[in-house]
Design an enzyme around this catalytic site. Sequence first.
Site, PDB file in Angstrom:
ATOM      1  N   HIS A  55      -9.325  -6.110  -9.403  1.00 43.98           N
ATOM      2  CA  HIS A  55      -9.532  -4.816 -10.055  1.00 43.98           C
ATOM      3  C   HIS A  55      -8.192  -4.172 -10.361  1.00 43.98           C
ATOM      4  O   HIS A  55      -7.146  -4.698  -9.993  1.00 43.98           O
ATOM      5  CB  HIS A  55     -10.458  -3.913  -9.236  1.00 43.98           C
ATOM      6  CG  HIS A  55      -9.897  -3.438  -7.915  1.00 43.98           C
ATOM      7  ND1 HIS A  55      -9.660  -4.284  -6.862  1.00 43.98           N
ATOM      8  CD2 HIS A  55      -9.528  -2.197  -7.496  1.00 43.98           C
ATOM      9  CE1 HIS A  55      -9.186  -3.587  -5.844  1.00 43.98           C
ATOM     10  NE2 HIS A  55      -9.085  -2.317  -6.197  1.00 43.98           N
ATOM     11  N   HIS A  57      -6.516  -1.376  -9.583  1.00 42.23           N
ATOM     12  CA  HIS A  57      -5.698  -0.467  -8.769  1.00 42.23           C
ATOM     13  C   HIS A  57      -4.292  -1.044  -8.534  1.00 42.23           C
ATOM     14  O   HIS A  57      -4.115  -2.255  -8.371  1.00 42.23           O
ATOM     15  CB  HIS A  57      -6.384  -0.184  -7.426  1.00 42.23           C
ATOM     16  CG  HIS A  57      -7.540   0.771  -7.565  1.00 42.23           C
ATOM     17  ND1 HIS A  57      -8.544   0.868  -6.613  1.00 42.23           N
ATOM     18  CD2 HIS A  57      -7.846   1.668  -8.543  1.00 42.23           C
ATOM     19  CE1 HIS A  57      -9.416   1.789  -7.004  1.00 42.23           C
ATOM     20  NE2 HIS A  57      -9.024   2.282  -8.169  1.00 42.23           N
ATOM     21  N   ASP A  59      -2.260  -1.138  -6.101  1.00 37.16           N
ATOM     22  CA  ASP A  59      -1.942  -1.930  -4.899  1.00 37.16           C
ATOM     23  C   ASP A  59      -2.498  -3.356  -5.004  1.00 37.16           C
ATOM     24  O   ASP A  59      -2.337  -4.158  -4.087  1.00 37.16           O
ATOM     25  CB  ASP A  59      -2.441  -1.231  -3.626  1.00 37.16           C
ATOM     26  CG  ASP A  59      -3.948  -1.057  -3.564  1.00 37.16           C
ATOM     27  OD1 ASP A  59      -4.545  -0.612  -4.569  1.00 37.16           O
ATOM     28  OD2 ASP A  59      -4.542  -1.364  -2.498  1.00 37.16           O
ATOM     29  N   HIS A  60      -3.112  -3.687  -6.159  1.00 34.65           N
ATOM     30  CA  HIS A  60      -3.616  -5.052  -6.391  1.00 34.65           C
ATOM     31  C   HIS A  60      -2.936  -5.738  -7.580  1.00 34.65           C
ATOM     32  O   HIS A  60      -2.956  -6.956  -7.669  1.00 34.65           O
ATOM     33  CB  HIS A  60      -5.147  -5.022  -6.593  1.00 34.65           C
ATOM     34  CG  HIS A  60      -5.861  -4.480  -5.383  1.00 34.65           C
ATOM     35  ND1 HIS A  60      -6.584  -5.280  -4.523  1.00 34.65           N
ATOM     36  CD2 HIS A  60      -5.898  -3.233  -4.860  1.00 34.65           C
ATOM     37  CE1 HIS A  60      -7.050  -4.535  -3.531  1.00 34.65           C
ATOM     38  NE2 HIS A  60      -6.654  -3.287  -3.712  1.00 34.65           N
ATOM     39  N   HIS A 113     -16.595   0.110  -6.280  1.00 44.89           N
ATOM     40  CA  HIS A 113     -15.264   0.656  -5.958  1.00 44.89           C
ATOM     41  C   HIS A 113     -14.569   1.043  -7.261  1.00 44.89           C
ATOM     42  O   HIS A 113     -14.076   2.157  -7.419  1.00 44.89           O
ATOM     43  CB  HIS A 113     -14.480  -0.399  -5.184  1.00 44.89           C
ATOM     44  CG  HIS A 113     -13.069  -0.016  -4.864  1.00 44.89           C
ATOM     45  ND1 HIS A 113     -12.751   0.978  -3.960  1.00 44.89           N
ATOM     46  CD2 HIS A 113     -11.882  -0.488  -5.327  1.00 44.89           C
ATOM     47  CE1 HIS A 113     -11.429   1.088  -3.883  1.00 44.89           C
ATOM     48  NE2 HIS A 113     -10.883   0.210  -4.709  1.00 44.89           N
ATOM     49  N   ASP A 130     -11.523  -4.935  -2.939  1.00 52.11           N
ATOM     50  CA  ASP A 130     -11.898  -3.734  -2.186  1.00 52.11           C
ATOM     51  C   ASP A 130     -13.403  -3.465  -2.272  1.00 52.11           C
ATOM     52  O   ASP A 130     -13.829  -2.311  -2.247  1.00 52.11           O
ATOM     53  CB  ASP A 130     -11.139  -2.505  -2.725  1.00 52.11           C
ATOM     54  CG  ASP A 130      -9.650  -2.566  -2.424  1.00 52.11           C
ATOM     55  OD1 ASP A 130      -9.213  -3.490  -1.714  1.00 52.11           O
ATOM     56  OD2 ASP A 130      -8.923  -1.670  -2.908  1.00 52.11           O
ATOM     57  N   HIS A 168      -7.636  -5.652   2.408  1.00 51.18           N
ATOM     58  CA  HIS A 168      -6.982  -4.695   3.318  1.00 51.18           C
ATOM     59  C   HIS A 168      -7.298  -5.007   4.778  1.00 51.18           C
ATOM     60  O   HIS A 168      -8.394  -5.505   5.094  1.00 51.18           O
ATOM     61  CB  HIS A 168      -7.445  -3.257   3.037  1.00 51.18           C
ATOM     62  CG  HIS A 168      -6.919  -2.684   1.758  1.00 51.18           C
ATOM     63  ND1 HIS A 168      -5.724  -2.005   1.670  1.00 51.18           N
ATOM     64  CD2 HIS A 168      -7.434  -2.693   0.497  1.00 51.18           C
ATOM     65  CE1 HIS A 168      -5.531  -1.608   0.413  1.00 51.18           C
ATOM     66  NE2 HIS A 168      -6.558  -2.018  -0.323  1.00 51.18           N
TER      67      HIS A 168
HETATM   68 FE    FE Z   1      -6.847  -1.580  -2.477  1.00 53.44          FE
HETATM   69 ZN    ZN Z   2      -8.814  -0.566  -4.827  1.00 53.57          ZN
END
Ligand code: FE
Ligand code: ZN
Length: 256
Positions: A55, A57, A59-60, A113, A130, A168
Site C-alpha cells: 500500500h 503509506h 513507511d512502506h 487500512h 498493515d 510491523h
Molecule cells: Fe505501516
Molecule cells: Zn500503513
Amino acid sequence: MITVMEVRAFSDNYIWLIRRDDDPRVAVVDPGDAAPVKRTLAEHGLEPGAILATHHHADHIGGVRELLAQCQVPVYGPAGESIPGRTHALRDGDRITLDFLGLTLEVLDVPGHTAGHIAYFGDNMLFCGDTLFAGGCGRLFEGTPEQMHASLARLASLPPDTRIYCAHEYTEANLRFASRVEPDNPDLARRLEAVIALRREDRCTLPSTLDEELRTNPFLRAHVANVKQAAESNTGQRLTRPVDVFAAVRRWKDAG
Ligand code: FE
Ligand code: ZN
C-alpha cells in the site's frame, strides 16, 4: 529453498527480503527506508530482484526510489494506489511469478487500512502489510469496518499453516489488548507470555501462523461468543452481526 529475512526499519517496521539460497537476488517487500535494506543486502552479498508494495503509506514505499536508483528492478504494487516506480499494477486475482525465486504469488485485494491495499500469498507465506497484524489488524484510515472485516475474512480462509509476514512489530501491544477482550482464552495467555519473552530479548515475533491468529486474534474472532460479550459490555450495546462486533473491538482498541 525459499527463506525470508527481516530488515528492521524506523521504530517498528519490518521490510521482508524473500530469497533463495542459490541466488543473490531478493524480492524486497514494503521498503519504507532504503538504507537498512542496502546495508543488509551488502552484508549478505545480495541484490534486489524485485520490489513488492502492499500500500501507499510512506513507511512502506519511502525507500523505493533510492533502491531503483541503484538498480532497475520491477516494482509490483496495487493498481488503485500511487506507488513510485510501479511497473506492474496489480488487481485482485492477479498472479505474479518471480522467476529468480521460482515463486508465484497470488494478489488479494484487502481494502480497509487503505482503499487499495493488497496482500501477496504463495508458498504458504502471506505478505499482508498493515491489514492483518500478529494479534491485531491495521487501523481503518481509508476503509469501512465492513471492508476490513471482509478483507480479514478472506485472509482467515487461507490454509491454517500460512505464515503471516505483516509489516510491523506490534504483537505484544496487540496481545495485551486481546487479553482485555478475552481474559479467559488459554491460547492467548500462552501466546502473550511467549511474545513477552521474545520482546524482552528484542527478538522478532514474526512470522506467526494463521492458525495462531485464528485462536488468539480478536479481530478474526468477532463470531466468538466471548468476544461478542466483551464488545457488548464495552459499548453497552447489543451487537447482532459479527461485523458490528468487529467494528466495536476496533473502536475499543483505537480508544486505547
Ligand atoms: Fe505501516
Ligand atoms: Zn500503513
